[in-house]
Design a protein around this motif. Structure first.
Motif, PDB file in Angstrom:
ATOM      1  N   SER A  32       0.818  -1.213   0.000  1.00 18.43           N
ATOM      2  CA  SER A  32       0.000   0.000   0.000  1.00 18.43           C
ATOM      3  C   SER A  32       0.850   1.261   0.000  1.00 18.43           C
ATOM      4  O   SER A  32       1.872   1.350   0.691  1.00 18.43           O
ATOM      5  CB  SER A  32      -0.929   0.012   1.221  1.00 18.43           C
ATOM      6  OG  SER A  32      -1.825  -1.075   1.177  1.00 18.43           O
ATOM      7  N   ILE A  33       0.401   2.249  -0.782  1.00 18.77           N
ATOM      8  CA  ILE A  33       1.019   3.569  -0.795  1.00 18.77           C
ATOM      9  C   ILE A  33      -0.091   4.607  -0.693  1.00 18.77           C
ATOM     10  O   ILE A  33      -1.268   4.302  -0.873  1.00 18.77           O
ATOM     11  CB  ILE A  33       1.850   3.810  -2.075  1.00 18.77           C
ATOM     12  CG1 ILE A  33       0.960   3.690  -3.328  1.00 18.77           C
ATOM     13  CG2 ILE A  33       3.033   2.832  -2.153  1.00 18.77           C
ATOM     14  CD1 ILE A  33       1.672   4.032  -4.620  1.00 18.77           C
ATOM     15  N   ARG A  34       0.282   5.842  -0.408  1.00 19.91           N
ATOM     16  CA  ARG A  34      -0.712   6.919  -0.359  1.00 19.91           C
ATOM     17  C   ARG A  34      -0.061   8.207  -0.833  1.00 19.91           C
ATOM     18  O   ARG A  34       1.155   8.392  -0.738  1.00 19.91           O
ATOM     19  CB  ARG A  34      -1.256   7.099   1.053  1.00 19.91           C
ATOM     20  CG  ARG A  34      -0.224   7.506   2.080  1.00 19.91           C
ATOM     21  CD  ARG A  34      -0.808   7.507   3.483  1.00 19.91           C
ATOM     22  NE  ARG A  34       0.230   7.597   4.493  1.00 19.91           N
ATOM     23  CZ  ARG A  34       0.104   7.105   5.720  1.00 19.91           C
ATOM     24  NH1 ARG A  34      -1.010   6.485   6.079  1.00 19.91           N
ATOM     25  NH2 ARG A  34       1.076   7.224   6.590  1.00 19.91           N
ATOM     26  N   SER A  60       5.079   5.145   1.330  1.00 20.06           N
ATOM     27  CA  SER A  60       4.617   3.813   1.681  1.00 20.06           C
ATOM     28  C   SER A  60       3.734   3.892   2.924  1.00 20.06           C
ATOM     29  O   SER A  60       4.012   4.664   3.846  1.00 20.06           O
ATOM     30  CB  SER A  60       5.812   2.898   1.939  1.00 20.06           C
ATOM     31  OG  SER A  60       5.395   1.655   2.465  1.00 20.06           O
ATOM     32  N   VAL A  61       2.667   3.085   2.961  1.00 19.17           N
ATOM     33  CA  VAL A  61       1.763   3.074   4.110  1.00 19.17           C
ATOM     34  C   VAL A  61       2.294   2.203   5.230  1.00 19.17           C
ATOM     35  O   VAL A  61       2.246   2.568   6.406  1.00 19.17           O
ATOM     36  CB  VAL A  61       0.359   2.603   3.694  1.00 19.17           C
ATOM     37  CG1 VAL A  61      -0.550   2.414   4.912  1.00 19.17           C
ATOM     38  CG2 VAL A  61      -0.268   3.594   2.722  1.00 19.17           C
ATOM     39  N   THR A  62       2.843   1.042   4.901  1.00 14.78           N
ATOM     40  CA  THR A  62       3.215   0.054   5.918  1.00 14.78           C
ATOM     41  C   THR A  62       4.693  -0.298   5.895  1.00 14.78           C
ATOM     42  O   THR A  62       5.349  -0.313   6.941  1.00 14.78           O
ATOM     43  CB  THR A  62       2.386  -1.237   5.732  1.00 14.78           C
ATOM     44  OG1 THR A  62       0.995  -0.910   5.765  1.00 14.78           O
ATOM     45  CG2 THR A  62       2.680  -2.227   6.853  1.00 14.78           C
ATOM     46  N   LEU A  63       5.237  -0.610   4.720  1.00 13.22           N
ATOM     47  CA  LEU A  63       6.629  -1.034   4.639  1.00 13.22           C
ATOM     48  C   LEU A  63       7.577   0.102   5.031  1.00 13.22           C
ATOM     49  O   LEU A  63       7.301   1.287   4.774  1.00 13.22           O
ATOM     50  CB  LEU A  63       6.961  -1.506   3.222  1.00 13.22           C
ATOM     51  CG  LEU A  63       6.246  -2.760   2.735  1.00 13.22           C
ATOM     52  CD1 LEU A  63       6.652  -3.079   1.296  1.00 13.22           C
ATOM     53  CD2 LEU A  63       6.537  -3.945   3.643  1.00 13.22           C
ATOM     54  N   SER A  64       8.700  -0.260   5.637  1.00 15.15           N
ATOM     55  CA  SER A  64       9.721   0.728   6.014  1.00 15.15           C
ATOM     56  C   SER A  64      10.682   1.023   4.868  1.00 15.15           C
ATOM     57  O   SER A  64      11.560   1.878   4.994  1.00 15.15           O
ATOM     58  CB  SER A  64      10.510   0.224   7.227  1.00 15.15           C
ATOM     59  OG  SER A  64       9.663   0.031   8.333  1.00 15.15           O
ATOM     60  N   ASP A  71      11.868   1.981  -3.694  1.00 11.24           N
ATOM     61  CA  ASP A  71      11.917   0.519  -3.687  1.00 11.24           C
ATOM     62  C   ASP A  71      10.510  -0.083  -3.753  1.00 11.24           C
ATOM     63  O   ASP A  71      10.269  -1.072  -4.445  1.00 11.24           O
ATOM     64  CB  ASP A  71      12.639   0.012  -2.436  1.00 11.24           C
ATOM     65  CG  ASP A  71      14.140   0.228  -2.496  1.00 11.24           C
ATOM     66  OD1 ASP A  71      14.645   0.546  -3.589  1.00 11.24           O
ATOM     67  OD2 ASP A  71      14.803   0.104  -1.451  1.00 11.24           O
ATOM     68  N   VAL A  72       9.575   0.504  -3.010  1.00 11.72           N
ATOM     69  CA  VAL A  72       8.203   0.001  -3.014  1.00 11.72           C
ATOM     70  C   VAL A  72       7.576   0.172  -4.398  1.00 11.72           C
ATOM     71  O   VAL A  72       6.900  -0.729  -4.917  1.00 11.72           O
ATOM     72  CB  VAL A  72       7.356   0.716  -1.945  1.00 11.72           C
ATOM     73  CG1 VAL A  72       5.883   0.321  -2.061  1.00 11.72           C
ATOM     74  CG2 VAL A  72       7.873   0.386  -0.548  1.00 11.72           C
ATOM     75  N   LEU A  73       7.825   1.328  -5.020  1.00 15.25           N
ATOM     76  CA  LEU A  73       7.267   1.575  -6.351  1.00 15.25           C
ATOM     77  C   LEU A  73       7.828   0.593  -7.374  1.00 15.25           C
ATOM     78  O   LEU A  73       7.087   0.064  -8.217  1.00 15.25           O
ATOM     79  CB  LEU A  73       7.560   3.011  -6.781  1.00 15.25           C
ATOM     80  CG  LEU A  73       6.890   3.466  -8.079  1.00 15.25           C
ATOM     81  CD1 LEU A  73       5.381   3.549  -7.888  1.00 15.25           C
ATOM     82  CD2 LEU A  73       7.451   4.813  -8.534  1.00 15.25           C
ATOM     83  N   ALA A  74       9.128   0.323  -7.304  1.00 16.17           N
ATOM     84  CA  ALA A  74       9.745  -0.633  -8.223  1.00 16.17           C
ATOM     85  C   ALA A  74       9.155  -2.030  -8.031  1.00 16.17           C
ATOM     86  O   ALA A  74       8.902  -2.760  -8.992  1.00 16.17           O
ATOM     87  CB  ALA A  74      11.265  -0.655  -8.021  1.00 16.17           C
ATOM     88  N   MET A  75       8.917  -2.415  -6.768  1.00 18.94           N
ATOM     89  CA  MET A  75       8.325  -3.713  -6.481  1.00 18.94           C
ATOM     90  C   MET A  75       6.906  -3.794  -7.039  1.00 18.94           C
ATOM     91  O   MET A  75       6.528  -4.790  -7.668  1.00 18.94           O
ATOM     92  CB  MET A  75       8.320  -3.950  -4.967  1.00 18.94           C
ATOM     93  CG  MET A  75       7.815  -5.328  -4.573  1.00 18.94           C
ATOM     94  SD  MET A  75       7.602  -5.618  -2.785  1.00 18.94           S
ATOM     95  CE  MET A  75       8.366  -4.222  -2.038  1.00 18.94           C
TER      96      MET A  75
END
Length: 407
Positions: free
Chosen positions: A65-67, A76-80, A85-89
């Motif tokens: 999740s992102i916001r 990122s909402v949850t991941l640290s 990195d989250v967007l690439a994933m």
């Protein structure tokens, strides 16, 4: 075409709301019921996952999740992990799912290029396949000057022009002409069609509503206050609670307040404290919210797309309190719908006790929208959108008379 059962893939960047999830679930369900034996897969990042009931053949793929925390700023909402990195994933997961699922149709909800362009690798890959790519948009997005600027600067218009076969507008051109209002270039404007508003089918198996939520003395009126996810609904609910103690509403009116699953705990606890001693029942969520809308004498709600169109379907008098920014979407919807006599509305800057109480009294005395004599909204968007999808695939459907209206 792929050599397997009909497959619909839906991408929805839902964030922390319920609206996009509700709309895409309804469209997936309609697709599956119209084409028995088909499959639908929704790629979404809602923390609630399967919040709404789903049809057989429909599954979900949950993204991290992102916001959006500001213009062009995401987190990122949850991941640290870093947002990069989250967007690439997320982008990698989407591209892999698109290739593996091998859909006949890709229906993209709201963001043609995905959050920060995350959908572009998948679009480039799938465009080589015989697949129809469709963008689904609610009619009111934001203030025209905002959409004209951001859709060009962020590459949304370019993505539509390069990748999309069709843009289905979940609304009516006579309420808002999207291509004209947002000044879309002709190559994009020519791909628009209007389906009407997307709302849920009338349930044939509704259970009796819990009496603890709807109990009232004979002659009392029931006011239902609700706000979808409820993340930013505290100002509206606190104003309604303040009005509940107003001299004009001290007798003859009971309130049911549905705060929503995303309201912060501290806000919900404070509302519970305010409600003590008042004729108010406060709950987090309810099943079959349209049934509660139908049972109420008045619904007070924020002006999100899904809540509003479900209200229009019931015909129950409605008082809309649009979100106080940053987007102009809800304020625009409230004003346009009120201008047609479909609802009443209250400016979010005018939520003092007297104004809210006065608006509630006036709305309770207003005629049922379905009896006002004015032309009503087109609420066939669920069927017409899926019919349009099937037309593009060359499939037959029992909804042939519900064609989307081209621009």
């Amino acid at each position: 075409m792929p050599g397997h059962e009909p497959r619909l893939l839906i991408y929805s960047q839902d964030g922390l709301g319920l609206g996009h999830m509700r709309r895409t679930s309804l469209l997936a369900g309609e697709f599956l019921s119209t084409l028995p034996g088909s499959s639908a897969l929704t790629i979404s990042d809602s923390p609630l996952g399967r919040f709404f009931p789903t049809a057989p053949g429909h599954d979900y793929l949950k993204l991290p999740s992102i916001r959006k925390s500001g213009p062009g700023v995401w987190e990122s909402v949850t991941l640290s992990s870093t947002f990069h990195d989250v967007l690439a994933m997320r982008s990698s997961i989407i591209a892999t799912a698109v290739e593996a699922f091998d859909p006949h149709v890709l229906l993209v909800d709201h963001m043609p290029h995905g959050a920060m362009g995350e959908l572009l690798p998948a679009l480039r890959k799938i465009r080589r396949n015989p697949v129809k790519i469709i963008l689904g948009l609610r009619d009111i997005l934001d203030a025209p000057e905002v959409i004209k600027r951001t859709w060009v600067n962020e590459g949304a218009i370019a993505a539509v022009d390069e990748f999309y076969d069709e843009v289905i507008i979940y609304g009516s051109r006579d309420v808002l002409d999207v291509a004209t209002e947002y000044e879309w270039p002709m190559p994009v404007a020519e791909r628009l069609s209007y389906s009407g508003y997307v709302c849920a089918p009338t349930s044939q198996n509704r259970r009796p509503l819990p009496s603890r939520h709807t109990k009232r003395a004979e002659g009392d009126k029931l006011v239902l206050a609700m706000a979808g996810g409820g993340a930013d609904a505290y100002p509206m609910f606190s104003s309604v609670l303040s009005a509940a103690s107003h001299r004009s509403l001290r007798s003859g009116v009971r309130f049911l307040m549905v705060t929503g699953p995303f309201m912060p705990t501290a806000d919900r606890l404070h509302l519970q404290s305010m409600a003590r001693g008042l004729p108010v029942t406060l709950v987090k969520t309810v099943d079959e919210s349209p049934a509660y809308m139908s049972a109420a004498d008045l619904v007070i709600a924020m002006a999100g797309y899904n809540t509003t169109v479900e209200l229009l379907k019931t015909g129950t008098p409605a008082l809309l309190v649009p979100r106080n920014g940053p987007s102009a979407e809800q304020r625009t919807r409230a004003k346009l719908f009120a201008g047609r006599g479909w609802v009443n509305w209250l400016d979010p800057h005018e939520l003092d006790q007297d104004r809210m109480a006065g608006a509630i009294v006036a709305s309770l005395d207003a005629p049922n929208a379905s009896l006002s004599g004015r032309p009503g909204p087109d609420l066939r968007g669920r069927q017409a959108s899926v019919q349009r999808i099937l037309d593009m695939l060359g499939e037959r459907s029992p909804f042939a008379e519900l064609q989307a209206v081209p621009t």
